[in-house]
Design an enzyme around this catalytic site. Sequence first.
Site, PDB file in Angstrom:
ATOM      1  N   CYS A 142       0.883  -1.170   0.000  1.00 23.20           N
ATOM      2  CA  CYS A 142       0.000   0.000   0.000  1.00 23.20           C
ATOM      3  C   CYS A 142       0.917   1.216   0.000  1.00 23.20           C
ATOM      4  CB  CYS A 142      -0.984  -0.013   1.163  1.00 23.20           C
ATOM      5  SG  CYS A 142      -0.303   0.263   2.811  1.00 23.20           S
ATOM      6  N   HIS A 155      13.385 -15.732  12.864  1.00 23.88           N
ATOM      7  CA  HIS A 155      13.108 -15.741  14.306  1.00 23.88           C
ATOM      8  C   HIS A 155      11.624 -15.725  14.646  1.00 23.88           C
ATOM      9  CE1 HIS A 155      17.294 -14.013  15.562  1.00 23.88           C
ATOM     10  NE2 HIS A 155      17.398 -14.954  14.651  1.00 23.88           N
TER      11      HIS A 155
END
Length: 150
Positions: free
Chosen positions: A66, A99
């Site tokens: 966007c 992670h």
Amino acid sequence: MKIGIAADHAGFEQKQNLVKQLREAGYSVTDYGAFEYNAQDDYPDIILPLAKAVASGEVAKGIAVCGSGVGVSIAANKIAGVRAALITETYSAHQGVEHDDMNLLCLGGRVIGPVLQWELVEAFLKARYHGEERFQRRLDKVKALEQRKA
């Protein structure tokens, strides 16, 4: 790897370029819209089909664009199973996957250029979740938050 992609009017042109680059790089790409430029479209409407596809496993990873990347990030994270983040540099593009098992990359079409966008996409798509105990423990806590009622 099957990739989903979506963008509102502010990321429409960037999405078109990314779809081409992804296909040239050998990825299977599903475009969830917008399918034509419409200055009046709303990012929550555009991101919903992609976020649902990511959450259900219909696609392995998603990319949303966007104007700033903020709106699609906020909206996508309302869908259980989606771990979306606005990324502006390559370290977080791969570390977020390694992670945190990030599965939806959010980009700002009006704030970063095409070369950096592609570098972020490559880092995101090439990264793999490490799954070490500490990362899985944290991910399980995030998943538990999705199950809580406000």
